[in-house]
Design an enzyme around this catalytic site. Structure first.
Site, PDB file in Angstrom:
ATOM      1  N   ARG A  51       0.866  -1.184   0.000  1.00 50.34           N
ATOM      2  CA  ARG A  51       0.000   0.000   0.000  1.00 50.34           C
ATOM      3  C   ARG A  51       0.900   1.231   0.000  1.00 50.34           C
ATOM      4  O   ARG A  51       1.728   1.403   0.900  1.00 50.34           O
ATOM      5  CB  ARG A  51      -0.911   0.028   1.229  1.00 50.34           C
TER       6      ARG A  51
ATOM      7  N   CYS B 191      -3.016  11.865   5.224  1.00 51.93           N
ATOM      8  CA  CYS B 191      -4.273  12.589   5.401  1.00 51.93           C
ATOM      9  C   CYS B 191      -4.513  12.703   6.900  1.00 51.93           C
ATOM     10  O   CYS B 191      -5.128  11.813   7.505  1.00 51.93           O
ATOM     11  CB  CYS B 191      -5.432  11.871   4.709  1.00 51.93           C
TER      12      CYS B 191
ATOM     13  N   CYS C 144     -13.439  11.408   3.537  1.00 47.89           N
ATOM     14  CA  CYS C 144     -12.607  10.696   2.569  1.00 47.89           C
ATOM     15  C   CYS C 144     -12.384   9.268   3.060  1.00 47.89           C
ATOM     16  O   CYS C 144     -12.720   8.922   4.195  1.00 47.89           O
ATOM     17  CB  CYS C 144     -11.271  11.402   2.346  1.00 47.89           C
TER      18      CYS C 144
ATOM     19  N   CYS D 218      -9.403   7.742   3.386  1.00 42.57           N
ATOM     20  CA  CYS D 218      -7.978   7.538   3.673  1.00 42.57           C
ATOM     21  C   CYS D 218      -7.733   6.554   4.822  1.00 42.57           C
ATOM     22  O   CYS D 218      -6.965   5.602   4.678  1.00 42.57           O
ATOM     23  CB  CYS D 218      -7.307   8.872   3.958  1.00 42.57           C
TER      24      CYS D 218
ATOM     25  N   GLU E  82       0.204  15.744   2.264  1.00 45.78           N
ATOM     26  CA  GLU E  82      -1.093  16.141   2.806  1.00 45.78           C
ATOM     27  C   GLU E  82      -1.948  16.874   1.777  1.00 45.78           C
ATOM     28  O   GLU E  82      -1.480  17.769   1.074  1.00 45.78           O
ATOM     29  CB  GLU E  82      -0.882  17.040   4.024  1.00 45.78           C
TER      30      GLU E  82
ATOM     31  N   ASP F  83      -4.651  17.773  -8.472  1.00 46.34           N
ATOM     32  CA  ASP F  83      -3.760  16.904  -7.703  1.00 46.34           C
ATOM     33  C   ASP F  83      -2.320  17.310  -7.986  1.00 46.34           C
ATOM     34  O   ASP F  83      -1.939  17.471  -9.144  1.00 46.34           O
ATOM     35  CB  ASP F  83      -3.994  15.441  -8.124  1.00 46.34           C
TER      36      ASP F  83
ATOM     37  N   ARG G 242       0.184  15.488  -6.394  1.00 45.90           N
ATOM     38  CA  ARG G 242       0.968  14.351  -5.921  1.00 45.90           C
ATOM     39  C   ARG G 242       1.653  13.665  -7.103  1.00 45.90           C
ATOM     40  O   ARG G 242       1.366  12.508  -7.426  1.00 45.90           O
ATOM     41  CB  ARG G 242       0.077  13.354  -5.189  1.00 45.90           C
TER      42      ARG G 242
ATOM     43  N   SER H 282      -4.844  -0.320  -3.968  1.00 42.92           N
ATOM     44  CA  SER H 282      -4.934   1.061  -4.453  1.00 42.92           C
ATOM     45  C   SER H 282      -5.842   1.123  -5.671  1.00 42.92           C
ATOM     46  O   SER H 282      -5.896   0.173  -6.454  1.00 42.92           O
ATOM     47  CB  SER H 282      -3.549   1.603  -4.823  1.00 42.92           C
TER      48      SER H 282
END
Length: 531
Positions: free
Chosen positions: A354, A359, A370, A372, A401, A439, A441, A463
């Site tokens: 994972r 978060c 969410c 998370c 974050e 996003d 990320r 995921s």
């Protein structure tokens, strides 16, 4: 001369020419800036300066001339008492003691005494690779081969501790008995400069492999990775064990010691369970040419963007193009290993992974807007089961974050969503309206952690993110199976997020969602929770 040798020589000449051109341009920029701005009072060069420089390269110290007797000042005794205004004279004395030379804004590669310690990124031998040195201490500043500071954003706390007098800037850490209790040995990827570009793979072995450089040469070389063992305790795992969904095997999952009552007697309540894990904390260390290549941009553009959007915090990104390593002020990552760590690089063993992005609101405080925390807990359970089957589980926790937008932006988006009608069709648009992107990320650097651990294939990936999946597979690590969060674990208010992601093309093994369906998925309003 062979064609390969000739090509290598030409590339070396081009690189040297680029460094020279960039250095010259930086000097021109500095001179232009000096003409365009009001003059700043300068002090003449002092023989105490760590690196001789010209007036355009340094700023006179606010504290005035260097103190002739800095050793007579007790830094700890000058620490202000809370609630008491600090004495200005004490502050000035402390500044003279801590920083006896002029303020050094930046350095240039052709300055007198500059000789960075050799560093060959991707070398298989740590001695050939060389230590990462970013310290500005007098013993190391001329041999620095990296920019930035250790500990990322926590370097600011270090600065405050030094300013307050509670820490000496020249404190030499004692790393005896800090060696890793878990063996993470060199892997083939450590010797491939394209596989790991965002942190130092030798970072957990620094006190051992660079002992000579630290003890004999006096260089300030610090670990950027720490490996340890721990027990972790989660109420969700306690409940899963009670339901019989997690086996208490006495090795990976163990019974917690009995609880105690307020009077000290042993409680009859079920104490729950604990999970035995190995874990590693990793600080970022960027090899700038490799990072630039990952993102498909030039190193020059990367350096300029980093310089500009950190408020000009690191001018040597521009003035020291020959230094290729940068320790950025961003969040770190933590690796949690369930089962035998050696199984990570044994392809005959089952591996569950994972990759989780931080978060705080959900992971720590249980917000249900969410998925998370449910995802993280579910992944931990899957990692435990894999380890108990004779495999190994890995959870990598990245500090990104709010999709790397930060909590402030995330909460602003929450406000917009709840005031504007929290429907799935507006989910990504709400973020774009505030942040400009949905996003940030970028997952291009994420697989580095997997290569560091020696992971060569992933049996199970928990995921639904295509960005994560694609980044891992494109880095050369196959994923045999991927699966998302089971429907019954999705909190009602986070249905907006999940449906929006599924409609946008995220992986799902469950129901399909079309764009037309999104308007029907509506989140809870604030008023529904106020009583």
């Amino acid at each position: 001369m062979s064609s390969d040798a000739a090509l290598t020589q030409i590339l070396a000449q081009l690189n040297a020419l680029q460094v020279s051109q960039q250095t010259l341009q930086a000097k021109i920029d500095a001179l232009t800036a000096a003409k365009d701005n009001a003059p700043v009072p300068m002090t003449p060069p002092s023989h105490n300066d760590a690196i001789p420089d010209s007036p355009s390269r340094s700023l006179s110290s606010f504290a005035g001339s260097p103190s002739s007797t800095p050793n007579k000042i007790s830094l700890a005794s000058s620490t202000p008492v809370v609630g008491t205004p600090p004495l200005q004279s004490d502050d000035k004395e402390r500044e003279r003691a801590l920083y006896p030379g002029r303020v050094l804004l930046t350095t240039y590669p052709d300055q007198h005494g500059i000789k960075p310690f050799p560093l060959q990124w991707g070398a298989a031998d740590p001695k050939v690779r060389g230590p990462v040195i970013c310290s500005r201490l007098p013993t190391s500043i001329k041999q620095r081969n990296a920019l930035g500071a250790h500990s990322g954003s926590y370097s600011i706390y270090r600065a405050l501790s030094i300013a307050m007098g509670s820490l000496s800037p020249s404190h030499k850490p004692d790393y005896s008995k800090t060696e890793p209790p878990v063996d993470i040995p060199p892997q083939p990827a450590w010797a491939d400069p394209t596989k790991i570009v965002s942190f130092d793979p030798w970072g957990h072995l620094v006190p051992q492999v660079y002992k000579h450089e630290v003890d004999e040469l006096g260089l300030d070389v610090r670990p950027s990775i720490a490996v340890t063992k721990a027990h972790i305790k989660l109420s969700e795992i306690d409940e899963a064990a009670k339901r019989g969904e997690i086996e208490v095997d006495g090795k990976i999952v163990i019974k917690t010691n009995p609880l105690r009552n307020a009077d000290g007697t042993e409680s009859a309540l079920d104490p729950g369970v604990e999970i035995h894990v190995s874990k590693a904390a990793v600080e970022p260390v960027w090899y700038l040419p490799g990072v630039a290549e990952r993102f498909g941009i030039s190193e020059t553009l990367l350096r300029r963007a980093l310089f500009e959007d950190t408020g000009g915090m690191y001018p040597e990104l521009i003035t020291r193009p020959e230094i290729k390593v940068f320790l950025p002020p961003i969040g770190n990552l933590t690796v949690y290993i369930f089962g035998n760590p050696a199984f990570m690089y044994d392809e005959s063993k089952e591996l569950t992974l994972r990759v989780h992005d931080e978060c705080n609101g959900s992971d720590v405080f249980g917000s249900d807007i969410c998925t998370c925390k449910p995802y993280l807990v579910f992944a931990i359970e899957e990692c435990i089961r894999t380890a108990q089957r004779g495999g190994v589980g890995v959870v990598i926790y990245f500090r990104k974050e709010g999709r790397a937008l930060g909590e402030v932006t995330k909460y602003l988006v929450y406000n917009l969503r709840k005031r504007g009608g929290d429907t799935a069709d507006k989910y990504f648009k709400s973020t774009e309206l505030i942040a400009g992107v949905k996003d940030m990320r970028f997952q291009a650097l994420m697989p580095d952690a997997l290569h560091w651990l020696g992971i060569k294939k992933i049996d199970n990936m928990v995921s639904m993110s295509d960005m994560k999946y694609d980044a891992i597979v494109q880095s050369g690590i196959p994923i045999l199976k991927r699966y998302d969060l089971p429907e019954h674990l999705i909190p009602p208010d986070s249905r907006v997020e999940i449906d929006a992601k599924i409609a946008a093309g995220y992986f799902t093994s469950g129901k399909q969602v079309t764009e037309a369906d999104l308007i029907k998925t509506v989140g809870r309003t604030w008023e529904e929770t106020e009583h």
